[in-house]
Design an enzyme around this catalytic site. Sequence first.
Site, PDB file in Angstrom:
ATOM      1  N   TYR A 100      -5.850   9.025   2.151  1.00 32.53           N
ATOM      2  CA  TYR A 100      -5.882   9.604   3.494  1.00 32.53           C
ATOM      3  C   TYR A 100      -4.643  10.458   3.712  1.00 32.53           C
ATOM      4  O   TYR A 100      -3.633  10.303   3.015  1.00 32.53           O
ATOM      5  CB  TYR A 100      -6.020   8.521   4.574  1.00 32.53           C
ATOM      6  CG  TYR A 100      -4.863   7.577   4.700  1.00 32.53           C
ATOM      7  CD1 TYR A 100      -3.721   7.919   5.434  1.00 32.53           C
ATOM      8  CD2 TYR A 100      -4.898   6.314   4.110  1.00 32.53           C
ATOM      9  CE1 TYR A 100      -2.660   7.040   5.570  1.00 32.53           C
ATOM     10  CE2 TYR A 100      -3.840   5.425   4.233  1.00 32.53           C
ATOM     11  CZ  TYR A 100      -2.723   5.793   4.956  1.00 32.53           C
ATOM     12  OH  TYR A 100      -1.670   4.928   5.082  1.00 32.53           O
ATOM     13  N   ASP A 119     -27.587 -20.847  19.446  1.00 34.62           N
ATOM     14  CA  ASP A 119     -28.848 -21.546  19.708  1.00 34.62           C
ATOM     15  C   ASP A 119     -28.990 -22.646  18.676  1.00 34.62           C
ATOM     16  O   ASP A 119     -28.655 -22.481  17.509  1.00 34.62           O
ATOM     17  CB  ASP A 119     -30.046 -20.596  19.735  1.00 34.62           C
ATOM     18  CG  ASP A 119     -30.315 -19.897  18.413  1.00 34.62           C
ATOM     19  OD1 ASP A 119     -29.399 -19.802  17.568  1.00 34.62           O
ATOM     20  OD2 ASP A 119     -31.445 -19.426  18.221  1.00 34.62           O
ATOM     21  N   HIS A 130       0.875  -1.174   0.000  1.00 35.44           N
ATOM     22  CA  HIS A 130       0.000   0.000   0.000  1.00 35.44           C
ATOM     23  C   HIS A 130       0.911   1.222   0.000  1.00 35.44           C
ATOM     24  O   HIS A 130       1.910   1.263   0.722  1.00 35.44           O
ATOM     25  CB  HIS A 130      -0.875  -0.106   1.248  1.00 35.44           C
ATOM     26  CG  HIS A 130      -1.294   1.162   1.894  1.00 35.44           C
ATOM     27  ND1 HIS A 130      -2.155   2.031   1.280  1.00 35.44           N
ATOM     28  CD2 HIS A 130      -1.008   1.694   3.102  1.00 35.44           C
ATOM     29  CE1 HIS A 130      -2.362   3.046   2.102  1.00 35.44           C
ATOM     30  NE2 HIS A 130      -1.679   2.869   3.201  1.00 35.44           N
TER      31      HIS A 130
HETATM   32  P1  FAD Z   1       4.264  -6.320  12.495  1.00 33.68           P
HETATM   33  O1  FAD Z   1       4.506  -4.951  12.931  1.00 33.68           O
HETATM   34  O2  FAD Z   1       4.593  -6.658  11.097  1.00 33.68           O
HETATM   35  O3  FAD Z   1       5.041  -7.255  13.482  1.00 33.68           O
HETATM   36  C1  FAD Z   1       5.277  -8.618  13.215  1.00 33.68           C
HETATM   37  C2  FAD Z   1       6.674  -8.925  13.666  1.00 33.68           C
HETATM   38  O4  FAD Z   1       6.887 -10.324  13.575  1.00 33.68           O
HETATM   39  C3  FAD Z   1       7.708  -8.264  12.798  1.00 33.68           C
HETATM   40  O5  FAD Z   1       8.452  -7.355  13.557  1.00 33.68           O
HETATM   41  C4  FAD Z   1       8.528  -9.414  12.261  1.00 33.68           C
HETATM   42  O6  FAD Z   1       9.882  -9.127  12.167  1.00 33.68           O
HETATM   43  C5  FAD Z   1       8.240 -10.504  13.267  1.00 33.68           C
HETATM   44  N1  FAD Z   1       8.415 -11.827  12.691  1.00 33.68           N
HETATM   45  C6  FAD Z   1       7.884 -12.305  11.547  1.00 33.68           C
HETATM   46  N2  FAD Z   1       8.340 -13.546  11.304  1.00 33.68           N
HETATM   47  C7  FAD Z   1       9.190 -13.853  12.310  1.00 33.68           C
HETATM   48  C8  FAD Z   1       9.970 -14.988  12.616  1.00 33.68           C
HETATM   49  N3  FAD Z   1      10.005 -16.073  11.819  1.00 33.68           N
HETATM   50  N4  FAD Z   1      10.717 -14.974  13.731  1.00 33.68           N
HETATM   51  C9  FAD Z   1      10.723 -13.900  14.562  1.00 33.68           C
HETATM   52  N5  FAD Z   1       9.998 -12.788  14.313  1.00 33.68           N
HETATM   53  C10 FAD Z   1       9.236 -12.773  13.196  1.00 33.68           C
HETATM   54  N6  FAD Z   1      -2.760   0.680  10.578  1.00 33.68           N
HETATM   55  C11 FAD Z   1      -3.516   1.583  11.206  1.00 33.68           C
HETATM   56  O7  FAD Z   1      -4.209   1.253  12.135  1.00 33.68           O
HETATM   57  N7  FAD Z   1      -3.548   2.874  10.797  1.00 33.68           N
HETATM   58  C12 FAD Z   1      -2.799   3.305   9.759  1.00 33.68           C
HETATM   59  O8  FAD Z   1      -2.833   4.475   9.423  1.00 33.68           O
HETATM   60  C13 FAD Z   1      -2.013   2.373   9.066  1.00 33.68           C
HETATM   61  N8  FAD Z   1      -1.304   2.757   7.988  1.00 33.68           N
HETATM   62  C14 FAD Z   1      -0.452   1.878   7.405  1.00 33.68           C
HETATM   63  C15 FAD Z   1       0.359   2.328   6.383  1.00 33.68           C
HETATM   64  C16 FAD Z   1       1.293   1.501   5.824  1.00 33.68           C
HETATM   65  C17 FAD Z   1       2.152   2.001   4.716  1.00 33.68           C
HETATM   66  C18 FAD Z   1       1.394   0.160   6.280  1.00 33.68           C
HETATM   67  C19 FAD Z   1       2.386  -0.777   5.725  1.00 33.68           C
HETATM   68  C20 FAD Z   1       0.553  -0.294   7.276  1.00 33.68           C
HETATM   69  C21 FAD Z   1      -0.378   0.545   7.849  1.00 33.68           C
HETATM   70  N9  FAD Z   1      -1.225   0.130   8.860  1.00 33.68           N
HETATM   71  C22 FAD Z   1      -2.001   1.041   9.518  1.00 33.68           C
HETATM   72  C23 FAD Z   1      -1.306  -1.277   9.255  1.00 33.68           C
HETATM   73  C24 FAD Z   1      -0.454  -1.555  10.466  1.00 33.68           C
HETATM   74  O9  FAD Z   1       0.803  -1.039  10.290  1.00 33.68           O
HETATM   75  C25 FAD Z   1      -0.342  -3.040  10.710  1.00 33.68           C
HETATM   76  O10 FAD Z   1      -1.599  -3.652  10.604  1.00 33.68           O
HETATM   77  C26 FAD Z   1       0.218  -3.327  12.097  1.00 33.68           C
HETATM   78  O11 FAD Z   1       1.387  -2.595  12.309  1.00 33.68           O
HETATM   79  C27 FAD Z   1       0.520  -4.800  12.264  1.00 33.68           C
HETATM   80  O12 FAD Z   1       1.155  -5.005  13.487  1.00 33.68           O
HETATM   81  P2  FAD Z   1       1.706  -6.435  13.864  1.00 33.68           P
HETATM   82  O13 FAD Z   1       2.327  -6.330  15.184  1.00 33.68           O
HETATM   83  O14 FAD Z   1       0.646  -7.429  13.671  1.00 33.68           O
HETATM   84  O15 FAD Z   1       2.754  -6.779  12.711  1.00 33.68           O
HETATM   85  N1  THG Z   2     -33.608 -24.953  11.899  1.00 40.09           N
HETATM   86  C1  THG Z   2     -32.891 -25.906  12.487  1.00 40.09           C
HETATM   87  N2  THG Z   2     -31.864 -25.622  13.291  1.00 40.09           N
HETATM   88  C2  THG Z   2     -31.528 -24.335  13.516  1.00 40.09           C
HETATM   89  C3  THG Z   2     -32.261 -23.290  12.946  1.00 40.09           C
HETATM   90  C4  THG Z   2     -33.332 -23.626  12.089  1.00 40.09           C
HETATM   91  N3  THG Z   2     -30.472 -24.040  14.312  1.00 40.09           N
HETATM   92  C5  THG Z   2     -29.941 -22.720  14.335  1.00 40.09           C
HETATM   93  C6  THG Z   2     -31.031 -21.689  14.328  1.00 40.09           C
HETATM   94  N4  THG Z   2     -31.939 -21.976  13.230  1.00 40.09           N
HETATM   95  C7  THG Z   2     -31.784 -21.807  15.634  1.00 40.09           C
HETATM   96  N5  THG Z   2     -32.817 -20.823  15.754  1.00 40.09           N
HETATM   97  C8  THG Z   2     -34.136 -21.128  15.963  1.00 40.09           C
HETATM   98  C9  THG Z   2     -34.952 -20.155  16.483  1.00 40.09           C
HETATM   99  C10 THG Z   2     -36.281 -20.426  16.793  1.00 40.09           C
HETATM  100  C11 THG Z   2     -36.796 -21.686  16.540  1.00 40.09           C
HETATM  101  C12 THG Z   2     -36.011 -22.641  15.972  1.00 40.09           C
HETATM  102  C13 THG Z   2     -34.666 -22.373  15.688  1.00 40.09           C
HETATM  103  C14 THG Z   2     -38.193 -22.011  16.924  1.00 40.09           C
HETATM  104  N6  THG Z   2     -38.638 -21.532  18.088  1.00 40.09           N
HETATM  105  C15 THG Z   2     -39.984 -21.771  18.567  1.00 40.09           C
HETATM  106  C16 THG Z   2     -40.380 -20.614  19.464  1.00 40.09           C
HETATM  107  O1  THG Z   2     -39.543 -19.870  19.899  1.00 40.09           O
HETATM  108  O2  THG Z   2     -41.583 -20.508  19.707  1.00 40.09           O
HETATM  109  C17 THG Z   2     -40.114 -23.058  19.322  1.00 40.09           C
HETATM  110  C18 THG Z   2     -39.264 -23.137  20.555  1.00 40.09           C
HETATM  111  C19 THG Z   2     -39.611 -24.324  21.407  1.00 40.09           C
HETATM  112  O3  THG Z   2     -40.688 -24.926  21.249  1.00 40.09           O
HETATM  113  O4  THG Z   2     -38.772 -24.642  22.275  1.00 40.09           O
HETATM  114  O5  THG Z   2     -38.875 -22.698  16.222  1.00 40.09           O
HETATM  115  O6  THG Z   2     -33.998 -22.765  11.502  1.00 40.09           O
HETATM  116  N7  THG Z   2     -33.180 -27.188  12.242  1.00 40.09           N
END
Ligand code: FAD
Ligand code: THG
Length: 818
Positions: free
Chosen positions: A263, A553, A232
């Site tokens: 930005y 659920d 980026h």
């Molecule tokens: P990293 O900082 O990459 O840390 C991972 C570390 O793991 C590294 O230091 C690496 O050396 C280490 N590592 C990897 N492999 C090994 C290994 N085998 N052994 C030992 N160490 C290892 N984010 C925002 O929120 N706002 C922004 O404005 C923003 N702008 C950005 C702009 C740019 C140009 C870039 C590149 C990124 C930007 N980001 C931004 C994203 C942000 O920088 C990253 O998402 C964040 O820094 C990731 O942090 P991290 O700790 O997960 O990874």
């Molecule tokens: N069908 C089946 N499994 C499911 C769902 C489904 N699992 C995940 C999710 N959907 C579960 N959610 C619901 C929500 C409500 C009901 C069934 C599954 C339901 N309720 C009745 C009531 O509230 O009146 C009866 C409850 C009871 O008698 O205890 O029917 O869609 N297979």
Amino acid sequence: MSSTPETRPNGPQVVIIGAGIVGCSLADELTARGWTDVTVLEQGPLPAPGGSTSHAPGLVFQTSPSRTLTALARYTVEKFASLRADGIPCFNQVGGLELATTQERLTDLHRKAGYAAAWGIRGEVVSPARCKELWPLIDESVVLGGFHTPDDGLARALLAARAQLERASGRGALFLDRHTVTGIEKENGRVTAVVTDQGVFPADHVVSAAGFWGPVIGRMAGVDVPLQPLAHQYARTRPLADLQDHEAEATRPILRFQDRDLYFREHTDRIGIGSYAHRPLPVDPFAILPYDEARARNMDMPSSFPFTTEDWAPSWDDCRRLIPALRETEVEEGFNGVFSFTPDGMPVLGETRQLRGFWLAEAVWVTHSAGVAKAVAEWMVDGRPSLDLHECDLTRFEDAQRSPSFVRERGSQQFVEVYDVLHPLQPMEQPRPLRVSPFYARQQQLGARFLEGGGWERPHWYEANAPLVDAMDPLPERDAWSARYWSPIAAAEAKATREKVALYDMTPLRRLEVTGPGALDFLSRMTTNNLRKKPGAVTYTLLLDETGGVRSDLTVARLAPDRFQVGANSPADLDWLTRHAPEGVQIRDITSGTCCIGVWGPLARDLVQPLTRDDFSHEGFGYFRAKQTHLGHVPVTAMRLSYVGELGWELYTTADLGLRLWDTLWEAGSDLGVVAAGRSAFNSLRLEKGYRAWGVDMTDEHNPYEAGIGFAVRTDKEFLGRAALEDAPVTRRLTPLLLDEPAAVVLGKEPVYVDGAPAGYVTSASYGYTLGRCVAYAWLPAGLTTGTGVHIEYFGEKVPATVAEEPLFDPKMTRIRR
Ligand code: FAD
Ligand code: THG
């Protein structure tokens, strides 16, 4: 005597891989919780080891459509604002400003202001003049408005990493730089040690916080890490005459110009500019060069590639249009910096299923880093995070969503879309179709309009039903936004379901088969309702965690003494059950090999009964019962239940017979006026009936009583989470609302105002075609009585709504129990 993880005085032995912002924050959060036996291994030199953190410009915009991401960001802001290194605060709260230069964006900013209010972030939509006041260098004539968030700002990422490193070191954590991890050791499915070029480090828990190197570390552990690194562009200008007197690093809000994927921030008298406007530039994490001292001196780090000027050129024109002062200057330096993108844009967090004790904390922005570290530390130390993390949980990906091709394509698309105005229903475009049910060909013939979910093609409505719309009273006009991914045909399909009979493709509904001599005891211990019923019983029941939070659920059908079919929600349910299953209980996800059609409506019995010799009468086949039978040539498991609140059955068979099942039902229904109906109608009908959707209406942050599903809890039996329910508070409630105006519509995630003040947020909403009003469920303070008037903010307007009595439709259940 050797100690075990449980008896070690300083907590389990933890090795964190990577000392970027995530690794450092995590070491701080773990040691703060008393787990002080923490070793952080880092291949590069501290304090700027060369990962993404080493050059992140640190913009923190907190507001997101995701409540979880917003909460993670808010914690980061709070924490960094309280941290200092060398006496310098780690956060510079200059505020944030997002600009609109198109009407569509301006509307979107109103929607964003709604998210901010819903999730508790301060912010307001402001005029072009106010934008100019906040950012004097912009040409306000190109601006239609802005969204100003005073609490956003700049994280000093390296400083924050160091401050946390120092604090964690003070509590006993060990940071070892120039240690390259080369292997992960395991025994009996558990991680035991981390191998480096400097020796082996034993570990009870290993957290990969390796940023975009995640897939490389993952491969050492035998785990696919679904993230794609992309470059980026980030550039800094030469000093600007207009900023000459500037001494502070930055005083103006961080600025977004999303209509051009750009930005901006200040660097004293220069402007820093980031661009997502260029083509995606994927990087192979396996081909990253190691850290090199000589190259690093010129900011050439493993995570930064040479600036490609040809990708920059069009954006530079856009920059100069917005900020005319840039016409007097040039870019002084720039680079293509690498960071992680996932198929859905969310982080990848949690303990892997394949290797116990091996955790991922990856694809995390600086913005969310401290929040993520806190959540992961809670997860490791307490067994669960206090914030709902299901959108970030590594188990969320289906098998079909973990292939390298999927991850690369989707990751690249996330880059392209990062600043786009996205509709909540907007499906991914590629790769499609990925998963289709056996009825796909028929659905296409009926003109299905498909949206995608979990990789599945899911019909939202069928164009073949368009003629039914003509026979209905006209529906109120919709605004352009809520009219997207919607059709009046959904209303016709809902009506056909309430009045006749409809077929719903329920194949994507997750199905687990639980078998073995211990299956009953196991499921009974894992869930809240009484499952000790004869084979043929189906039970609605809840999976809770230790704190009584709703993890899911389920419907549990006892098909034989030792064989159960579980209707579940997300892949996390399979993971959760598998983790807890004792020897002798087998759990298998049978979703892909089977299929399901819901046949629902007052004529459902007339449709199905002639196809079978088994008794499908109310007496012969009771509500919430299951039977194995044949419909025509097709062996099916039939379950009498209905998420849409009408008489009918879910009919399951194997995938090979699916098409035959569809055709059999279609033919049998032709004289009854059967229609195929889609998810748009489905969602409307289930909301009229008050049936909750897990992950949207409720999560593990909520207990069953607040969520209004206490009826599925039997406290006279033992189950996981029961103890916590004894004094479970009910201070908020999932509250049904009906919008007052028949034409008004909201979509979900809007803030709700009680007595003029924000009091909660909408979870899901849909027009209730039977009720003639929009239904919205919202988390609101408990104790709001039926009839209380509230307001829902929709694109900046306050829409009146009233607390209603559940269920809104058919409270006596006369339509189902007959
Ligand atoms: P990293 O900082 O990459 O840390 C991972 C570390 O793991 C590294 O230091 C690496 O050396 C280490 N590592 C990897 N492999 C090994 C290994 N085998 N052994 C030992 N160490 C290892 N984010 C925002 O929120 N706002 C922004 O404005 C923003 N702008 C950005 C702009 C740019 C140009 C870039 C590149 C990124 C930007 N980001 C931004 C994203 C942000 O920088 C990253 O998402 C964040 O820094 C990731 O942090 P991290 O700790 O997960 O990874
Ligand atoms: N069908 C089946 N499994 C499911 C769902 C489904 N699992 C995940 C999710 N959907 C579960 N959610 C619901 C929500 C409500 C009901 C069934 C599954 C339901 N309720 C009745 C009531 O509230 O009146 C009866 C409850 C009871 O008698 O205890 O029917 O869609 N297979």
